[in-house]
Design a protein around this motif. Structure first.
Motif, short mmCIF file in Angstrom:
data_model
loop_
_atom_site.label_atom_id
_atom_site.label_comp_id
_atom_site.label_asym_id
_atom_site.label_seq_id
_atom_site.Cartn_x
_atom_site.Cartn_y
_atom_site.Cartn_z
N ASP A 61 0.63 -1.37 0.05
CA ASP A 61 0.02 -0.05 -0.06
C ASP A 61 0.97 1.35 0.03
OD1 ASP A 61 -2.62 -1.26 0.11
OD2 ASP A 61 -2.15 -1.65 2.10
N HIS B 109 2.31 4.65 1.20
CA HIS B 109 2.27 5.39 2.31
C HIS B 109 2.37 6.81 2.11
CE1 HIS B 109 6.82 6.40 1.66
NE2 HIS B 109 6.90 5.04 1.49
N LYS C 190 7.69 2.13 10.22
CA LYS C 190 7.06 1.21 10.92
C LYS C 190 7.92 0.96 12.30
CE LYS C 190 4.90 -0.83 6.94
NZ LYS C 190 4.74 -2.23 6.07
N THR D 170 -1.06 4.99 7.69
CA THR D 170 -1.54 4.83 6.21
C THR D 170 -2.21 6.23 5.91
OG1 THR D 170 -3.53 3.68 6.89
CG2 THR D 170 -1.32 2.33 6.14
#
Length: 503
Positions: A42, A44, A290, A297
């Motif tokens: 996905d 970021h 992270k 997100t």
């Protein structure tokens, strides 16, 4: 006189380490290439900031009257887990872990990337090529580099010869590094014994038996190196020499440095005249990652579903927040900063909404000095945008004009003294900068439009229900098909109910 002549653009050129007056290769036309995402996960927020920054640049150049060809690639093969040519291909690794075909991974995350870009109102690029769609061109590019003496083949892989290149050109001109320093800081890595030098990088990698993404080449079955695709696709669509190349600061080395070397190694031209790099995101002063537990997100930012967020923020609030800082400066996320951006965004939208409620300018004695103040504010905002796309300074000018609009609403006599032509021009640029350049949308109006659409759709859904109940299937199908042609999909639910989605 065109706007680009009236407000000449200056760009901080990462290649020359100074701000330069922008002079396109072809009068009135701009070719811009920006490194797009590697579609294995996905998108970021760091990606979002980068692409919003270049969306502003794209929008502003167009607003000035340039015809812009904006090329942004999709990396769907060749980006290894380690940038030093070791590890798995990121997409192939994801495909193996999720038990999917690599192109399923690519499609899933490309769709997700486009959804996020649409959410933040980024205009699609003129061309969005993929690495896998240009394998033939990449192979031909490698052949030319080999013929020019800057690459060599070893056991089915091809590597760029940095030392040989360094004898004729400056490797490290973009990042400011030199070959000897880089070599002293290079650690030995497994799988690099094929290379003549640890600094050499892969143009083509031999695919082992378990590698999912593989193509035939003159050197055997393999896949292209990550750096190669951008050299190939930028020059294919923009020419051996083009105007602007952009990307995140993290790409300056090794990716962009390798691009310049590949371009010169193949065509003897370095590609772009101007290199632009956007800076990183931090959260409460710490790098977003992270491992830090502070990486959220875009979806979490909108919903507020994260321990560091007090609540969710709208997409336009987040976009406006990103524009309140220069693209080349570090942007720090905090609840306080986002809430301040929300107030600023709503203030501008409120001023836009007031414009249609104002009386007519120029109905009294024209005050040339007061009229000139409006022109000066707009001119300064345009100059700020032309000064290396400084949205932060331009927004300050918008707020100043916003205050003037509020005054005109509360004190109509002030508006009566403003020259109508000056007022019309100022309002046109005020709205133009907010919507066309900044790319903001009026979310309050969008919500109202959404309610109107829901109301209209309920009428059509009821008509279709009645048609089906009356067995008038021709009318039922026509309603469905006409809506589909207009980009609205009707879906039959259980119990005779219906829902709709917009394509």
């Amino acid at each position: 006189m065109s706007l680009y002549d009236q407000y000449p653009v200056s760009i901080y050129n990462s290649l020359n380490k100074e701000k330069e007056v922008f002079k396109p290769i072809h009068e009135g036309r701009v070719g811009m290439y920006v490194c797009g995402p590697t579609v294995y996960s996905d998108v970021h927020l760091g990606n979002v900031r980068t692409f919003v920054s270049f969306d502003i640049i794209f929008r502003y150049l167009k607003y000035l009257g340039y015809k812009v060809r904006y090329v942004r690639n999709i990396t769907d093969v060749g980006h290894l887990v380690g940038d030093a040519d070791e590890g798995e291909d990121k997409i192939a690794k994801k495909a193996r872990l999720e038990e999917l075909e690599p192109m399923e991974v690519v499609q899933k995350y490309t769709n997700g990337f486009h959804d996020v870009m649409h959410l933040f109102n980024a205009i699609p690029p003129s061309i969005e090529p993929t690495a896998t769609g240009h394998i033939v061109e990449q192979i031909e590019f490698i052949k030319q580099i080999i013929d020019n003496g800057y690459a060599y083949e070893k056991d089915g892989s091809v590597y760029f010869d940095v030392r040989k290149y360094g004898q004729d050109h400056q490797y490290g001109e973009l990042s400011g590094r030199n070959i000897d320093e880089m070599l002293s800081n290079t650690r030995e890595l497994s799988g690099q014994d094929q290379k003549n030098d640890p600094l050499d990088f892969a143009l083509w990698k031999k695919a082992d038996g378990g590698h999912l993404m593989r193509w035939p080449s003159p050197w055997g079955i393999g896949f292209p190196g990550w750096h190669l695709e951008c050299s190939v696709m930028s020059t294919k669509y923009l020419g051996e020499k083009f105007d602007i190349h952009g990307g995140g600061m993290d790409l300056k080395f090794p990716h962009h440095e390798a691009e310049i070397a590949q371009n010169k190694g193949c065509t003897h031209s370095g590609g772009a005249n101007y290199w632009i790099h956007g800076n990183m995101l931090t959260v409460n002063g710490r790098k977003m990652a992270k491992s830090e537990g502070n990486g959220f997100t875009p979806e979490q930012l909108l919903t507020g579903d994260h321990k560091l967020l007090e609540r969710g923020y709208s997409a336009m609030t987040v976009r406006f927040f990103m524009l309140m800082s220069h693209y080349a400066s570090t942007l720090d996320f905090s609840n306080e900063a986002l809430q301040a951006a929300e107030k600023g965004y709503k203030r501008l939208m409120a001023s836009v909404n007031l414009i249609d409620k104002l009386g007519k300018p120029g109905t009294g004695q024209i005050d040339q000095e007061k009229s000139a103040e409006l022109s000066t504010i707009i001119a300064q905002a345009m100059k700020d945008l032309s000064d290396d796309f400084n949205t932060a300074k331009a927004i300050a000018g918008l707020f100043e004009l916003s205050s003037k609009i509020n005054t005109f609403y509360q004190q109509p006599a002030e508006l009566a003294m403003i020259d109508p032509e000056v007022f019309a021009q100022s309002v046109t640029h005020f709205k133009g900068i907010i919507f066309d350049v900044m790319g903001l949308r009026n979310e309050a109006e969008m919500a109202q439009d959404g309610k109107k659409l829901d109301g209209a759709m309920q009428v059509l859904i009821e008509l279709r229900k009645q048609a089906k109940f009356s067995k008038n299937y021709a009318l039922s199908d026509k309603i469905r098909d006409d809506l589909k042609a207009a980009g609205i999909q009707l879906k039959d639910e259980k119990g005779g109910e219906m829902s709709y989605t917009i394509d």
